[in-house]
Design a protein around this motif. Structure first.
Motif, PDB file in Angstrom:
ATOM      1  N   LEU A  81       0.824  -1.203   0.000  1.00  0.00           N
ATOM      2  CA  LEU A  81       0.000   0.000   0.000  1.00  0.00           C
ATOM      3  C   LEU A  81       0.862   1.257   0.000  1.00  0.00           C
ATOM      4  CD1 LEU A  81      -2.828   1.228   0.118  1.00  0.00           C
ATOM      5  CD2 LEU A  81      -2.709   1.087   2.616  1.00  0.00           C
ATOM      6  N   ARG A  82       1.910   1.260   0.791  1.00  0.00           N
ATOM      7  CA  ARG A  82       2.810   2.409   0.821  1.00  0.00           C
ATOM      8  C   ARG A  82       3.467   2.639  -0.534  1.00  0.00           C
ATOM      9  NH1 ARG A  82       2.353   0.794   5.976  1.00  0.00           N
ATOM     10  NH2 ARG A  82       2.809   2.269   7.672  1.00  0.00           N
ATOM     11  N   ARG A  83       3.944   1.562  -1.149  1.00  0.00           N
ATOM     12  CA  ARG A  83       4.577   1.711  -2.464  1.00  0.00           C
ATOM     13  C   ARG A  83       3.597   2.273  -3.487  1.00  0.00           C
ATOM     14  NH1 ARG A  83       6.731  -3.487  -1.246  1.00  0.00           N
ATOM     15  NH2 ARG A  83       5.122  -4.436  -2.573  1.00  0.00           N
ATOM     16  N   ALA A  84       2.377   1.770  -3.464  1.00  0.00           N
ATOM     17  CA  ALA A  84       1.386   2.201  -4.453  1.00  0.00           C
ATOM     18  C   ALA A  84       1.008   3.670  -4.270  1.00  0.00           C
ATOM     19  CB  ALA A  84       0.146   1.321  -4.366  1.00  0.00           C
ATOM     20  N   ILE A  85       0.850   4.100  -3.020  1.00  0.00           N
ATOM     21  CA  ILE A  85       0.471   5.491  -2.763  1.00  0.00           C
ATOM     22  C   ILE A  85       1.593   6.435  -3.168  1.00  0.00           C
ATOM     23  CG2 ILE A  85       0.030   7.165  -0.912  1.00  0.00           C
ATOM     24  CD1 ILE A  85      -1.708   5.071   0.444  1.00  0.00           C
ATOM     25  N   VAL A  86       2.827   6.095  -2.818  1.00  0.00           N
ATOM     26  CA  VAL A  86       3.966   6.954  -3.172  1.00  0.00           C
ATOM     27  C   VAL A  86       4.173   6.980  -4.684  1.00  0.00           C
ATOM     28  CG1 VAL A  86       6.461   7.233  -2.953  1.00  0.00           C
ATOM     29  CG2 VAL A  86       5.092   6.668  -0.943  1.00  0.00           C
ATOM     30  N   ALA A  87       3.954   5.843  -5.362  1.00  0.00           N
ATOM     31  CA  ALA A  87       4.094   5.810  -6.823  1.00  0.00           C
ATOM     32  C   ALA A  87       3.038   6.677  -7.492  1.00  0.00           C
ATOM     33  CB  ALA A  87       3.989   4.369  -7.317  1.00  0.00           C
ATOM     34  N   SER A  88       1.834   6.676  -6.936  1.00  0.00           N
ATOM     35  CA  SER A  88       0.745   7.461  -7.507  1.00  0.00           C
ATOM     36  C   SER A  88       0.881   8.944  -7.172  1.00  0.00           C
ATOM     37  CB  SER A  88      -0.598   6.932  -6.998  1.00  0.00           C
ATOM     38  OG  SER A  88      -1.669   7.744  -7.434  1.00  0.00           O
ATOM     39  N   SER A  89       1.391   9.233  -5.979  1.00  0.00           N
ATOM     40  CA  SER A  89       1.513  10.619  -5.514  1.00  0.00           C
ATOM     41  C   SER A  89       2.906  10.819  -4.912  1.00  0.00           C
ATOM     42  CB  SER A  89       0.424  10.912  -4.470  1.00  0.00           C
ATOM     43  OG  SER A  89       0.488  12.248  -4.027  1.00  0.00           O
ATOM     44  N   PRO A  90       3.928  11.072  -5.750  1.00  0.00           N
ATOM     45  CA  PRO A  90       5.317  11.146  -5.281  1.00  0.00           C
ATOM     46  C   PRO A  90       5.572  12.180  -4.196  1.00  0.00           C
ATOM     47  CG  PRO A  90       5.232  10.999  -7.679  1.00  0.00           C
ATOM     48  CD  PRO A  90       3.832  11.216  -7.209  1.00  0.00           C
ATOM     49  N   ASP A  91       4.749  13.218  -4.112  1.00  0.00           N
ATOM     50  CA  ASP A  91       4.964  14.253  -3.100  1.00  0.00           C
ATOM     51  C   ASP A  91       4.385  13.863  -1.740  1.00  0.00           C
ATOM     52  OD1 ASP A  91       6.264  15.888  -4.910  1.00  0.00           O
ATOM     53  OD2 ASP A  91       4.418  16.896  -5.528  1.00  0.00           O
TER      54      ASP A  91
END
Length: 226
Positions: free
Chosen positions: A63-73
């Protein structure tokens, strides 16, 4: 686009290269005409987020990887008081249900189930996304003569279901409805059970109400219809 196409065609030297170049040029023109563009990042309306889902769990890491990939900031923080938004896991479970039995009473088919319940609040406890339940169900044939292979297959299917849930969570967080609700959070009700930000620094994160996913699933012996 036209100059690029002409350059592509002029660079070829053999009939075969010319044919390939012509095909590529035609594809480029078709995609341009259709308005095709690569999918980019979808920034979330907040830059810091806290979750009580364990970082070292397979689900939490995905989940963390997916959120950061979708919203890098957007970055995850360790303390609720440091976060502009809080994604709280309310329940999490997985199970196997015996879907059908043969004449000898052996399982022929299993139904795999995942259920995840969560909510999103802002730093003041306003409910941006109310408690939301996500389900994922798959059916898989079973053969007890190849138990090890079938157990591996079940584990793989559960992981695929997990990734499907992660993708759905990220899409929901990035949806226009959630963005709008977050920006107007002051008008939304407050979750009375939320820990006040001033007290959260010395309070341990709440534990999940169910075992982390993708471990040993709970087996439900029920061969009836669903």
């Amino acid at each position: 686009m036209h100059r690029t196409t002409l350059a592509l065609l002029s660079s070829v030297r053999t009939p075969q290269q010319f044919a390939r170049g012509l095909a590529c040029a035609a594809l480029c023109l078709l995609l341009a005409a259709c308005g095709f563009h690569l999918k980019g990042a979808t920034p979330l309306p907040f830059t810091t987020i806290y979750t009580n889902i364990a970082e070292n769990s397979e689900f939490g890491a995905a989940l963390r990887r997916a959120i950061v990939a979708s919203s890098p900031d957007t970055r995850f923080v360790a303390e609720p008081a440091q976060a502009e938004a809080r994604l709280t896991q309310l329940a999490n479970s997985q199970s196997l249900r015996e879907l059908s039995l043969d004449a000898q009473g052996r399982v022929e088919e299993y139904e795999l189930n995942l259920e995840f319940i969560f909510q999103l609040t802002d730093a003041q406890g306003h409910i941006v996304l109310p408690p939301t339940t996500l389900h994922s169900t798959r059916e898989i044939p079973y053969d007890d003569s190849v138990v090890q292979a079938k157990q591996g297959e079940i584990g793989l299917v559960f992981k695929e279901m997990q990734q499907s849930l992660v993708d759905r969570i990220v899409r929901m967080l990035a949806s226009p409805d959630v963005t709008s609700a977050y920006r107007q959070a002051a008008t939304l009700p407050i979750d009375e059970s939320a820990i006040p930000a001033a007290e959260s620094r010395n309070t341990p994160a709440p534990a999940p109400q169910a075992p982390a996913p993708w471990g040993a699933p709970r087996v439900i012996p029920d061969a009836g219809s669903h």
